[in-house]
Structure formats: structure tokens, C-alpha cells
Design a protein around this motif. Structure first.
Motif, PDB file in Angstrom:
ATOM      1  N   MET A 122       0.849  -1.197   0.000  1.00  0.00           N
ATOM      2  CA  MET A 122       0.000   0.000   0.000  1.00  0.00           C
ATOM      3  C   MET A 122       0.885   1.248   0.000  1.00  0.00           C
ATOM      4  N   ASN A 123       0.569   2.200  -0.857  1.00  0.00           N
ATOM      5  CA  ASN A 123       1.341   3.431  -0.931  1.00  0.00           C
ATOM      6  C   ASN A 123       0.510   4.597  -0.404  1.00  0.00           C
ATOM      7  N   ILE A 124       0.852   5.080   0.792  1.00  0.00           N
ATOM      8  CA  ILE A 124       0.204   6.263   1.346  1.00  0.00           C
ATOM      9  C   ILE A 124       0.921   7.479   0.779  1.00  0.00           C
ATOM     10  N   GLU A 125       0.218   8.262  -0.040  1.00  0.00           N
ATOM     11  CA  GLU A 125       0.843   9.386  -0.726  1.00  0.00           C
ATOM     12  C   GLU A 125       0.954  10.628   0.139  1.00  0.00           C
ATOM     13  N   GLY A 126       0.267  10.648   1.261  1.00  0.00           N
ATOM     14  CA  GLY A 126       0.303  11.802   2.160  1.00  0.00           C
ATOM     15  C   GLY A 126      -1.018  11.952   2.883  1.00  0.00           C
ATOM     16  N   ILE A 127      -1.157  13.034   3.624  1.00  0.00           N
ATOM     17  CA  ILE A 127      -2.402  13.326   4.337  1.00  0.00           C
ATOM     18  C   ILE A 127      -3.293  14.155   3.421  1.00  0.00           C
ATOM     19  N   ASP A 128      -4.435  13.597   3.055  1.00  0.00           N
ATOM     20  CA  ASP A 128      -5.370  14.302   2.173  1.00  0.00           C
ATOM     21  C   ASP A 128      -6.075  15.428   2.916  1.00  0.00           C
ATOM     22  N   HIS A 129      -6.551  15.147   4.118  1.00  0.00           N
ATOM     23  CA  HIS A 129      -7.194  16.159   4.945  1.00  0.00           C
ATOM     24  C   HIS A 129      -7.316  15.639   6.374  1.00  0.00           C
ATOM     25  N   VAL A 130      -7.630  16.528   7.275  1.00  0.00           N
ATOM     26  CA  VAL A 130      -7.906  16.185   8.670  1.00  0.00           C
ATOM     27  C   VAL A 130      -9.322  16.648   8.980  1.00  0.00           C
ATOM     28  N   GLU A 131     -10.100  15.769   9.601  1.00  0.00           N
ATOM     29  CA  GLU A 131     -11.466  16.122   9.977  1.00  0.00           C
ATOM     30  C   GLU A 131     -11.580  16.189  11.492  1.00  0.00           C
ATOM     31  N   MET A 132     -12.146  17.291  11.978  1.00  0.00           N
ATOM     32  CA  MET A 132     -12.410  17.457  13.404  1.00  0.00           C
ATOM     33  C   MET A 132     -13.915  17.392  13.634  1.00  0.00           C
ATOM     34  N   TYR A 133     -14.314  16.673  14.665  1.00  0.00           N
ATOM     35  CA  TYR A 133     -15.701  16.681  15.101  1.00  0.00           C
ATOM     36  C   TYR A 133     -15.837  17.740  16.188  1.00  0.00           C
ATOM     37  N   VAL A 134     -16.768  18.655  16.001  1.00  0.00           N
ATOM     38  CA  VAL A 134     -16.926  19.783  16.919  1.00  0.00           C
ATOM     39  C   VAL A 134     -18.401  19.998  17.226  1.00  0.00           C
ATOM     40  N   GLY A 135     -18.665  20.674  18.330  1.00  0.00           N
ATOM     41  CA  GLY A 135     -20.044  20.951  18.716  1.00  0.00           C
ATOM     42  C   GLY A 135     -20.717  21.939  17.788  1.00  0.00           C
ATOM     43  N   ASP A 136     -19.972  22.920  17.289  1.00  0.00           N
ATOM     44  CA  ASP A 136     -20.536  23.960  16.427  1.00  0.00           C
ATOM     45  C   ASP A 136     -19.527  24.266  15.333  1.00  0.00           C
ATOM     46  N   ALA A 137     -19.736  23.723  14.145  1.00  0.00           N
ATOM     47  CA  ALA A 137     -18.786  23.885  13.051  1.00  0.00           C
ATOM     48  C   ALA A 137     -18.633  25.346  12.648  1.00  0.00           C
ATOM     49  N   ARG A 138     -19.718  26.085  12.623  1.00  0.00           N
ATOM     50  CA  ARG A 138     -19.637  27.485  12.188  1.00  0.00           C
ATOM     51  C   ARG A 138     -18.828  28.311  13.185  1.00  0.00           C
ATOM     52  N   GLN A 139     -19.040  28.091  14.463  1.00  0.00           N
ATOM     53  CA  GLN A 139     -18.289  28.832  15.478  1.00  0.00           C
ATOM     54  C   GLN A 139     -16.805  28.488  15.426  1.00  0.00           C
ATOM     55  N   SER A 140     -16.489  27.201  15.303  1.00  0.00           N
ATOM     56  CA  SER A 140     -15.095  26.787  15.218  1.00  0.00           C
ATOM     57  C   SER A 140     -14.433  27.336  13.969  1.00  0.00           C
ATOM     58  N   ALA A 141     -15.164  27.341  12.866  1.00  0.00           N
ATOM     59  CA  ALA A 141     -14.618  27.864  11.619  1.00  0.00           C
ATOM     60  C   ALA A 141     -14.351  29.361  11.724  1.00  0.00           C
ATOM     61  N   PHE A 142     -15.223  30.083  12.409  1.00  0.00           N
ATOM     62  CA  PHE A 142     -15.024  31.525  12.567  1.00  0.00           C
ATOM     63  C   PHE A 142     -13.708  31.806  13.267  1.00  0.00           C
ATOM     64  N   TYR A 143     -13.402  31.056  14.329  1.00  0.00           N
ATOM     65  CA  TYR A 143     -12.144  31.259  15.053  1.00  0.00           C
ATOM     66  C   TYR A 143     -10.942  30.931  14.165  1.00  0.00           C
ATOM     67  N   LEU A 144     -10.984  29.803  13.473  1.00  0.00           N
ATOM     68  CA  LEU A 144      -9.846  29.396  12.656  1.00  0.00           C
ATOM     69  C   LEU A 144      -9.642  30.322  11.458  1.00  0.00           C
ATOM     70  N   ARG A 145     -10.719  30.873  10.929  1.00  0.00           N
ATOM     71  CA  ARG A 145     -10.599  31.814   9.817  1.00  0.00           C
ATOM     72  C   ARG A 145     -10.064  33.159  10.309  1.00  0.00           C
ATOM     73  N   THR A 146     -10.608  33.625  11.418  1.00  0.00           N
ATOM     74  CA  THR A 146     -10.224  34.935  11.929  1.00  0.00           C
ATOM     75  C   THR A 146      -8.820  34.926  12.514  1.00  0.00           C
ATOM     76  N   ALA A 147      -8.510  33.919  13.317  1.00  0.00           N
ATOM     77  CA  ALA A 147      -7.240  33.902  14.037  1.00  0.00           C
ATOM     78  C   ALA A 147      -6.103  33.274  13.236  1.00  0.00           C
ATOM     79  N   PHE A 148      -6.380  32.170  12.532  1.00  0.00           N
ATOM     80  CA  PHE A 148      -5.312  31.445  11.849  1.00  0.00           C
ATOM     81  C   PHE A 148      -5.256  31.721  10.344  1.00  0.00           C
TER      82      PHE A 148
END
Length: 354
Positions: A1-27
Motif C-alpha cells: 500500500m502506498n500512502i501518498e500523504g495526508i489528504d485532509h484532517v477532519e475534526m468533530y466539533v459541537g458547532d462547526a460554524r463557530q469553530s470555523a469563525f475562530y480558525l478563519r479569523t485567528a489562523f
């Protein structure tokens, strides 16, 4: 098996919109896609955030039965899926299961807009799984048929992050060696580093595994039970078992990155001035000016190939289990004792202040 890399990381969160706002604004992540009832996904909402070569999916459950709801109840917000890029998802799935991986989701085709993506999922460590993702070479849609692609906002800020450098994983005592063997046997990873770190009355064992392309790296850590319980034990208790402690974001210029992130509201751990007074005697003259390192609280270590600069954020999670690392490699390939010990002591300083 050839793992070419990490395609994406998925986080399970209580509120996706709130978490996204922080990551967009801060990071500085940008919103690139959305899935939910409007796109034919009735039981969850997912937001795709991108920056550099890193894709991060935030998923919140809309029903109690969805896996994200179970995960958040058990662990709080956290990393639930580390997806691997492969050339043949169905074949990789069959191989992984034959080698001992737990089957989670059989191969599934996602079609839309003339594009095709195949995914399948197997178990990893704790409640974290690995989605195997096969993409068309010229495809641009993240998940055709399920996730809407959003246009890029020309007003969004300059990207700081290049890729995901590594994933740090905390494991219960006794699970380190079997987990290393699992990644070697199932996914063809290799162990590239190991070390036991002692800090005061506490200690931990660490091993690093990596795919052949060196673009999927896991730092695996377990507590040493013969010593006093420490941060790894506390993580395991608060998180409820094995899990991802932090994700490391690779940048080209850590001083500029830290200055920018702090202006956006990211809070980092402080480093005592004594660290910098002893730095030149310990490592020689670093490639980044000591005054700049002191001002930004950035840590530095080195190996045979070069130096590595890093800093850790304060945890924004209620359980104080997950945080981010910002890392800048000047040739360094591995994780020296100074790096791991610095992480251990930095978290201890934050806890002492609280």
C-alpha cells in the motif's frame, strides 16, 4: 500500500460554524466548501477550510445518532479522522483490512460535476479513523455530489501555513509499541525516531512513524507508569482515551507567523527569559536572532541536519486537551529531546499559571 500523504484532517466539533469563525479569523484559514442538508447530507454539517497545502474539515452532528455527536460527547471537540491520499481506495481498504485494520466504511464513489472521488475508511487509534481518499488527477472538488465548492474571497488574508508537519498522539500506557507495529504493518510506515523523555518526576516514551514519502508523520507518546503521573495521563483522562494532542502547522518564517497570529488573537505559551540566556551555550548561535526568539517566545532545537523552531498555542478547548503548534524547519528532520522536553515543560508552565 502506498500512502501518498495526508489528504485532509477532519475534526468533530459541537458547532462547526463557530469553530470555523475562530480558525478563519485567528489562523487565516479560508472557507472553501460546505456540506449539509442543502447538499443532500441530512445528519451533519461540514465546513472545508484550506490554507497552503492543508485541508481541514469541521463536522457537527445534526442528529444524536451521527458519529460526530457520539465523539463530542465522549471526547469534546477534537481530531476524529486523518485521511490518507491513495491511488486506489478500494484496493487500499482491502489491503488494510487484510492486514488487521478494523473496517469502518466500505469503498464509496462520490460523483458530481464530471468528477469522481472514491473513499473508504478503516480504524486507527482510539476513536480516530483513517479515510482513504482516491482523487482524479485533475479534480478540484473536495467531495463531488456532497459538498458544495465555494468561490475564493479575494479579500482574505495572506496564507501563512504551508502544510501539516506532524500529528502528535497521546496513547495509554502499553499501547505505544502495538500502535507503531500497526502503522508499520497496515500502512507501510517506518519508525524514524524514538526516545524516553524525563522531566522532573515525570516521564514519557515517544516514537515517530512516517510514510515513505515523509509527508505523513505521527509522533506517538505514552506515559511511563513507574513515574509520577503527568500531562499525558491528564490528557488521557480528560479526553477519555487515546487521541490527537496537537497538530503542527509548518511555516516558512516563524517570527512573522507568530507576530501575525498574535495580532489576530492567537495566544501562545510563554517561555521564561532564562531559556534564552542559556540558549547559545546549549546550541550555539541559532539561525534566527535570539532577541527575536525571546520577543516571540519561540523555542529552538537542532539535530544532525539543522535547526527547528517551534511554539505552542494555549488550548482553547474546554477540556484543555487540544492545541496547535507552529513549526519552522531549517533543515532539521527529526524530533530531538529538546523539542519534546520543551513541549512538556511549556504545557506545565501554562498549567501552573492557571
Amino acid at each position: 500500500m502506498n500512502i501518498e500523504g495526508i489528504d485532509h484532517v477532519e475534526m468533530y466539533v459541537g458547532d462547526a460554524r463557530q469553530s470555523a469563525f475562530y480558525l478563519r479569523t485567528a489562523f487565516g484559514f479560508r472557507l472553501a466548501g460546505e456540506a449539509g442538508p442543502e447538499t443532500g447530507v441530512p445528519d451533519s454539517r461540514s465546513l472545508l477550510l484550506v490554507q497552503g497545502g492543508l485541508r481541514l474539515v469541521l463536522t457537527s452532528a445534526l442528529t444524536w445518532e451521527h458519529r460526530a455527536a457520539e465523539y463530542v460527547r465522549a471526547h469534546g471537540d477534537g481530531v476524529a479522522n486523518i485521511a490518507f491520499a491513495v491511488t486506489d481506495a478500494a484496493g487500499a481498504y482491502q489491503t488494510a483490512v487484510a492486514r488487521g485494520a478494523t473496517p469502518v466504511e466500505e469503498p464509496t464513489e462520490h460523483r458530481g460535476g464530471g468528477e469522481r472521488v472514491v473513499t473508504a475508511t478503516v480504524g486507527g487509534f482510539g476513536d480516530v479513523v483513517h479515510r482513504l481518499v482516491q482523487r482524479d488527477p485533475d479534480g478540484v472538488r473536495f467531495l463531488p455530489g456532497s459538498m458544495a465548492t465555494l468561490p475564493r474571497d479575494p479579500e482574505e488574508s495572506t496564507e501563512l501555513v504551508d502544510v501539516l508537519d506532524h500529528v502528535a498522539v497521546c496513547l495509554p500506557a502499553g499501547e505505544l509499541a502495538p500502535t507503531v507495529a500497526f502503522y508499520e504493518t497496515v500502512f507501510g510506515f517506518s519508525q524514524i525516531f524514538e526516545e524516553m523523555i524525563e522531566v522532573g518526576e515525570q516521564a514519557m516514551d515517544s516514537k515517530v512513524v512516517q510514510n515513505s514519502a515523509a509527508n505523513a508523520t505521527f509522533t506517538l507518546i505514552e506515559p511511563v507508569t513507574s513515574r509520577k503521573p503527568g500531562q499525558i495521563d491528564e490528557f488521557l483522562e480528560r479526553h477519555g482515551g487515546a487521541g490527537v494532542q496537537h497538530l503542527a502547522l509548518l511555516v516558512d518564517d516563524i517570527v512573522t507567523a507568530v507576530d501575525t497570529l498574535e495580532q489576530r488573537g492567537v495566544r501562545f505559551l510563554d517561555t521564561p527569559d532564562s531559556y534564552y540566556k542559556e540558549l547559545e551555550d546549549r546550541l550555539g548561535r541559532p539561525e534566527v536572532a535570539i532577541d527575536e526568539l525571546r520577543r516571540t517566545n519561540v523555542l529552538v532545537d537542532q539535530d544532525h541536519w539543522g535547526q527547528v523552531f517551534q511554539i505552542f498555542t494555549q488550548s482553547m478547548h474546554v477540556r484543555r486537551t487540544f492545541f496547535w503548534e507552529v513549526i519552522d524547519r531549517h533543515g532539521a528532520r527529526t524530533f530531538g529531546s529538546g523539542n519534546i522536553k520543551a513541549l512538556y515543560e511549556a504545557v506545565a508552565r501554562e498549567k501552573a499559571e492557571v
